[in-house]
Design a protein around this motif. Structure first.
Motif, short mmCIF file in Angstrom:
data_model
loop_
_atom_site.label_atom_id
_atom_site.label_comp_id
_atom_site.label_asym_id
_atom_site.label_seq_id
_atom_site.Cartn_x
_atom_site.Cartn_y
_atom_site.Cartn_z
N LEU A 16 -0.37 -4.54 9.85
CA LEU A 16 0.36 -3.41 10.43
C LEU A 16 1.67 -3.88 11.07
CD1 LEU A 16 0.61 -0.47 11.36
CD2 LEU A 16 -0.92 -1.00 13.26
N LEU A 17 1.60 -4.97 11.83
CA LEU A 17 2.80 -5.51 12.46
C LEU A 17 3.82 -5.97 11.43
CD1 LEU A 17 1.19 -7.56 15.38
CD2 LEU A 17 2.55 -5.47 15.59
N ARG A 18 3.33 -6.54 10.33
CA ARG A 18 4.24 -7.02 9.28
C ARG A 18 4.98 -5.88 8.60
NH1 ARG A 18 3.15 -12.12 6.97
NH2 ARG A 18 3.60 -11.28 4.92
N GLN A 19 4.41 -4.68 8.64
CA GLN A 19 5.02 -3.54 7.96
C GLN A 19 6.09 -2.86 8.79
OE1 GLN A 19 4.56 -2.74 4.87
NE2 GLN A 19 2.82 -4.09 4.44
N LEU A 20 6.18 -3.16 10.08
CA LEU A 20 7.12 -2.46 10.95
C LEU A 20 8.55 -2.94 10.72
CD1 LEU A 20 5.15 -2.43 14.32
CD2 LEU A 20 5.36 -0.59 12.65
N PRO A 21 9.49 -2.02 10.59
CA PRO A 21 10.89 -2.42 10.41
C PRO A 21 11.49 -2.92 11.72
CG PRO A 21 10.72 -0.04 10.53
CD PRO A 21 9.31 -0.55 10.53
N ALA A 34 -0.46 4.78 4.21
CA ALA A 34 -0.35 4.55 2.76
C ALA A 34 -0.16 3.07 2.46
CB ALA A 34 0.82 5.37 2.21
N ARG A 35 0.66 2.38 3.24
CA ARG A 35 0.92 0.95 2.99
C ARG A 35 -0.33 0.11 3.25
NH1 ARG A 35 7.02 -0.79 4.86
NH2 ARG A 35 8.14 0.93 3.85
N LEU A 36 -1.05 0.43 4.30
CA LEU A 36 -2.26 -0.36 4.60
C LEU A 36 -3.36 -0.07 3.59
CD1 LEU A 36 -0.78 -1.08 7.23
CD2 LEU A 36 -3.00 -1.01 8.36
N GLN A 37 -3.43 1.17 3.13
CA GLN A 37 -4.43 1.47 2.10
C GLN A 37 -4.10 0.74 0.81
OE1 GLN A 37 -4.58 5.77 1.91
NE2 GLN A 37 -6.04 5.91 3.60
N SER A 86 0.04 -12.05 3.85
CA SER A 86 -0.62 -10.78 3.63
C SER A 86 -1.68 -10.94 2.55
CB SER A 86 0.40 -9.73 3.21
OG SER A 86 0.94 -10.05 1.95
N ILE A 87 -2.50 -9.92 2.38
CA ILE A 87 -3.54 -9.96 1.34
C ILE A 87 -2.89 -10.02 -0.04
CG2 ILE A 87 -5.30 -8.57 0.20
CD1 ILE A 87 -6.46 -7.90 2.80
N SER A 88 -1.80 -9.27 -0.24
CA SER A 88 -1.15 -9.29 -1.55
C SER A 88 -0.58 -10.69 -1.84
CB SER A 88 -0.04 -8.24 -1.61
OG SER A 88 0.93 -8.48 -0.60
N GLU A 89 -0.04 -11.34 -0.80
CA GLU A 89 0.46 -12.70 -0.99
C GLU A 89 -0.68 -13.66 -1.27
OE1 GLU A 89 4.44 -12.56 1.87
OE2 GLU A 89 2.49 -13.00 2.74
N ALA A 129 -15.21 -6.80 3.97
CA ALA A 129 -14.74 -5.52 4.50
C ALA A 129 -13.54 -4.95 3.77
CB ALA A 129 -14.39 -5.68 5.99
N ASN A 130 -12.88 -5.75 2.93
CA ASN A 130 -11.65 -5.31 2.30
C ASN A 130 -11.79 -5.34 0.78
OD1 ASN A 130 -8.89 -5.50 1.16
ND2 ASN A 130 -8.27 -5.49 3.30
#
Length: 339
Positions: A16-21, A34-37, A86-89, A129-130
């Protein structure tokens, strides 16, 4: 040790913190949901807002109240350095690790190894969990040809080769040729390293000649980096070399292939054509196949692998080669049966 639930919460809040501009107007709670999902964290808008309010007590976060919906962002002049991945990374690193290992110099691998390890550890810890963290359990890449064991390459050989390629120096080597069953001493100009299936190939010229050749890395018996600069490197274009089909081995000249193929084979090549100009013409029995292909060893291996489902018609020289090879193979089978 933190529970799986605690680890999942921490990982979600970190994402969540990584997504903040870094500036206003910020990002809304709905956009963050939406981004976290997408990152594999099932969460509601209410939970996001609760997380943001809690995190704003620890981190320099601000909410833009000038318009609705409100946007969240980092405070001005905040020092933002969120270490980790991140998980995608983590998924990307885990997927590419096996493929890039033979192609990267050892000095670069030493830098990447901690990140590879971190990626595997993160996915393992979050897998309960993910759903996104379990992606590696749901995808795989399998070679279409027969599975064979990769040849062993000593670390010293690979590291010396990569060093010469990276620093653009010539190599002195002892190289075993499987075709002549001999070991030769050569001075090579290394141009590129290519992974083809289970085998790595050094693309190089052998001084004093200028023709580009492929050297299987596992056949090097000794390698030594020379102090002389690689010759011909500036004139070499790797992408053009790959487009030439040189890694199909043999002659890269194009030929117009015409063959009779069975209905079963026609269904397969219709899905995966031999070339962009391939044509299939329905016959009373089977199909006529026409395609422009490289006149390579790879082509011959494929033609022979089709057995009685394919008969080469043109070019006549290729038809004769296939006929002789199959005739010799049949004769050996017959001799073995009679022995």
């Amino acid at each position: 040790m933190p529970s799986a639930t605690t680890r999942a919460t921490l990982s979600r809040q970190w994402e969540l913190l990584r997504q903040l501009p870094s500036r206003s107007p910020g990002i809304t709670s709905a956009e963050l949901v939406a981004r976290l999902q997408d990152a594999g964290f099932p969460i509601s808008k209410r939970s996001i807002e609760r997380d943001l309010n809690e995190l704003s007590l620890i981190f320099p976060l601000e909410r833009n109240d000038k318009s609705i919906p409100y946007g969240w962002h980092w405070a001005a002049n905040a020092c933002i350095e969120l270490r980790g991945i991140s998980i995608s990374e983590a998924l990307s690193l885990a997927l590419v690790e096996e493929a890039v290992r033979p192609l990267l110099p050892s000095s670069m691998l030493r830098v990447l190894d901690p990140r590879f390890s971190h990626a595997r550890q993160k996915l393992e810890h979050l897998s309960g969990a993910n759903k996104a963290a379990r992606w590696l359990d749901k995808v795989a890449s399998v070679r279409a040809d027969m599975t064979m064991q990769a040849p062993e390459v000593p670390d010293s050989i690979l590291e010396t080769l990569q060093q010469a390629l990276l620093e653009e120096y010539q190599l002195h080597c002892q190289y075993y040729s499987a075709h002549t069953d001999k070991v030769s001493e050569l001075t090579l100009n290394p141009l590129a390293l290519i992974q083809r299936g289970q085998i790595s190939y050094l693309i190089a010229t052998a001084a004093p000649y200028s023709d580009i050749r492929q050297f299987a890395v596992h056949r090097f018996r000794h390698l030594r980096v020379l102090g002389s600069a690689t010759e011909g490197l500036r004139d070499f274009d790797l992408q053009a070399y790959l487009r030439s089909d040189a890694l199909q081995f043999g002659d890269t000249d194009k030929i117009e292939l015409q063959a009779w193929i069975s209905d079963n084979l026609a269904r397969l090549v219709r899905e995966t054509p031999l070339s962009a100009d391939m044509q299939l013409i329905k016959l009373e029995q089977g199909h006529c196949l026409r395609a422009t292909v490289s006149n390579s060893w790879q082509l011959r291996w494929w033609l022979l692998s089709q057995g009685d489902g394919l008969i080469v018609e043109q070019p006549l020289t290729l038809r004769q080669q296939m006929a002789e090879t199959l005739s010799n193979a049949a004769a050996q089978y017959q001799a073995a049966q009679q022995a």
